[in-house]
Design an enzyme around this catalytic site. Sequence first.
Site, mmCIF file in Angstrom:
data_model
loop_
_atom_site.group_PDB
_atom_site.id
_atom_site.type_symbol
_atom_site.label_atom_id
_atom_site.label_comp_id
_atom_site.label_asym_id
_atom_site.label_seq_id
_atom_site.Cartn_x
_atom_site.Cartn_y
_atom_site.Cartn_z
ATOM 1 N N PHE A 123 0.849 -1.181 0.000
ATOM 2 C CA PHE A 123 0.000 0.000 0.000
ATOM 3 C C PHE A 123 0.898 1.250 0.000
ATOM 4 O O PHE A 123 2.057 1.175 0.380
ATOM 5 C CB PHE A 123 -0.920 -0.021 1.232
ATOM 6 C CG PHE A 123 -1.843 1.155 1.283
ATOM 7 C CD1 PHE A 123 -2.817 1.334 0.314
ATOM 8 C CD2 PHE A 123 -1.729 2.113 2.281
ATOM 9 C CE1 PHE A 123 -3.656 2.435 0.346
ATOM 10 C CE2 PHE A 123 -2.573 3.211 2.321
ATOM 11 C CZ PHE A 123 -3.536 3.382 1.344
ATOM 12 N N ASP A 124 0.344 2.407 -0.427
ATOM 13 C CA ASP A 124 1.215 3.577 -0.641
ATOM 14 C C ASP A 124 1.899 4.082 0.628
ATOM 15 O O ASP A 124 3.053 4.496 0.583
ATOM 16 C CB ASP A 124 0.506 4.710 -1.406
ATOM 17 C CG ASP A 124 -0.840 5.080 -0.826
ATOM 18 O OD1 ASP A 124 -1.269 4.425 0.131
ATOM 19 O OD2 ASP A 124 -1.462 6.033 -1.327
ATOM 20 N N ASP A 212 0.304 -7.513 6.353
ATOM 21 C CA ASP A 212 -0.399 -6.243 6.494
ATOM 22 C C ASP A 212 -1.869 -6.640 6.511
ATOM 23 O O ASP A 212 -2.465 -6.941 5.478
ATOM 24 C CB ASP A 212 -0.061 -5.312 5.330
ATOM 25 C CG ASP A 212 -0.839 -3.997 5.412
ATOM 26 O OD1 ASP A 212 -1.861 -3.950 6.131
ATOM 27 O OD2 ASP A 212 -0.440 -3.029 4.738
ATOM 28 N N HIS A 446 -0.653 12.290 -4.342
ATOM 29 C CA HIS A 446 -2.087 12.327 -4.644
ATOM 30 C C HIS A 446 -2.914 12.965 -3.540
ATOM 31 O O HIS A 446 -4.009 13.434 -3.779
ATOM 32 C CB HIS A 446 -2.599 10.908 -4.920
ATOM 33 C CG HIS A 446 -2.337 9.946 -3.802
ATOM 34 N ND1 HIS A 446 -1.084 9.467 -3.519
ATOM 35 C CD2 HIS A 446 -3.161 9.397 -2.885
ATOM 36 C CE1 HIS A 446 -1.152 8.653 -2.472
ATOM 37 N NE2 HIS A 446 -2.404 8.593 -2.063
HETATM 38 N N1 F0G Z 1 -2.124 -0.983 4.750
HETATM 39 C C1 F0G Z 1 -3.165 -1.050 3.905
HETATM 40 C C2 F0G Z 1 -3.353 -2.274 3.083
HETATM 41 C C3 F0G Z 1 -4.045 0.024 3.791
HETATM 42 O O1 F0G Z 1 -5.056 -0.064 2.931
HETATM 43 C C4 F0G Z 1 -3.836 1.174 4.591
HETATM 44 C C5 F0G Z 1 -4.719 2.314 4.497
HETATM 45 C C6 F0G Z 1 -2.744 1.194 5.461
HETATM 46 C C7 F0G Z 1 -1.906 0.092 5.522
HETATM 47 C C8 F0G Z 1 -2.444 2.372 6.324
HETATM 48 O O2 F0G Z 1 -3.325 2.416 7.398
HETATM 49 O O3 F0G Z 1 -4.648 4.520 7.062
HETATM 50 O O4 F0G Z 1 -4.630 3.313 9.247
HETATM 51 O O5 F0G Z 1 -2.644 4.545 8.488
HETATM 52 N N2 F0G Z 1 -5.564 2.456 3.605
HETATM 53 C C9 F0G Z 1 -6.554 3.509 3.476
HETATM 54 C C10 F0G Z 1 -7.230 3.363 2.139
HETATM 55 C C11 F0G Z 1 -6.078 4.878 3.766
HETATM 56 O O6 F0G Z 1 -7.966 4.292 1.767
HETATM 57 O O7 F0G Z 1 -7.074 2.333 1.486
HETATM 58 P P1 F0G Z 1 -3.838 3.766 8.073
#
Ligand code: F0G
Length: 464
Positions: A123-124, A212, A446
């Site tokens: 994830f980003d 994750d 973004h």
């Molecule tokens: N890992 C994954 C797979 C995620 O989708 C996200 C966050 C994070 C880590 C980070 O977690 O936001 O609690 O700090 N995803 C959100 C999204 C922001 O819109 O997919 P976080």
Amino acid sequence: MRTRIEPYRIKTVEPLPCTTRAERESALIGAGWNLFRLPARLVTIDLLTDSGMVGMSARQWAALVQADESYAGAESFYRFEAAVRAVTGYPQVIPTHQGRAAERLLFEALVAPGDVVPGNTHFDTTRANIEWRGGRPEDLPIREALEPACEAPFKGDIDLRALERRLASPARVPLVVLTVTSNSAGGQPVSLFTLHETRRICDRYGVPLFLDAARFAENAWLIREREPGQGQRAPAEIAREMFDLADGCLMSAKKDGLVHIGGFLAMRDADLADRIRAAMVGGEGFPTYGGLAGRDLEALAVGLQEVLDPAYLADRIAQVRGLGDSLHDAGVPVVRPTGGHAVYLDARAFAPHLDPLHLPGQAIACALYLHAGVRSTEVGQLMRGRPAPDGVEKPVPLDLVRLAIPRRVYTCCHLDYVAEAVRDVFADPAALIPLEIVDQPALLRHFTARLRPHVVPAAHAVPA
Ligand code: F0G
């Protein structure tokens, strides 16, 4: 009965914001064509993310009241710790304010400059936290993950041969991360088969494996639905097998924790956990609260139980699939099969007339907002592209628009409205406005970049 009904009834309601087209146009211009910059009061259906925007249960709200807000060793911490142990089986449990804090703490403890961190697709924020440590995140998705129309059941899987090649290479690999489900690859699940094989490869090279686990329960449900021999198992049992195969996990509880804020790290290695606990006091907080209040820990302890309820998961996955399948049946190009938490539009197939460098995904997301007040996110050139030294970026492999469905928030009628909006925008490709970036930060552009229309399409041009 054939009609699917949500397995809950609604006790607290909130009005939906309604806006005019003119209000949305001026809001979008004011936001620099970046939907992250829009005030939420100007959004009717908010599918920007499934993170933190959850409908909490009566049991969760009740749990908030019994919270112990002691600084150290609060009862709320022990209830939270027991809930995490019950689901994951990991003895060491460390709360954090959200997922990215867990990423930062784990990578500060494990990743050194020059290290490579392979995964199915990071994830980003995970990627950014590895880069901030001077490490190199490496995505090793299977080939099918890059083919939106391909119906393979486990497009979240890692390419096992590529992983083995990486671990056999001279690069230092401090850990492997499997993201379940794979958010950046369309919310697609990782199979138990691949989890077992990844474990075997990691063992052969002595490298720890972390999950994750932001959407672990949805991954477990999709395993139950799609993997041969799993159809009769309880989701909690499948989830436990997933955790058993890894050495630990990092968790954004804002997804499958069913809470508005929260996260955690959990693991077997007591020495690693102690190093993280010692390091976190200066920034994140004392190890029995992380960045959270006692009430947040209480809500999370209950959310972790509720998320594994088969009735909840069956409805959740069916709701998302209902939207994806209705768009697919209408000929709209979507990532197949529909994944766990979101429907992803394939922007290149949706708008083949737009140059990938003119941000077709963002153009579609903006058009959906202008047409119906629906907010989505681009997962493509804007999110994943990088400015090149010569000023000409390389196109990224995939351009998607994510319609993320918050948990227990919207009804099927709301999603029917979204489906109609997407069909309307798809039927009028000439109205899509190609975009370009005006200014952007170095990382995670973004979230804050400002954009503008690239050229005025003929249909909108003022006659000379
Ligand atoms: N890992 C994954 C797979 C995620 O989708 C996200 C966050 C994070 C880590 C980070 O977690 O936001 O609690 O700090 N995803 C959100 C999204 C922001 O819109 O997919 P976080």
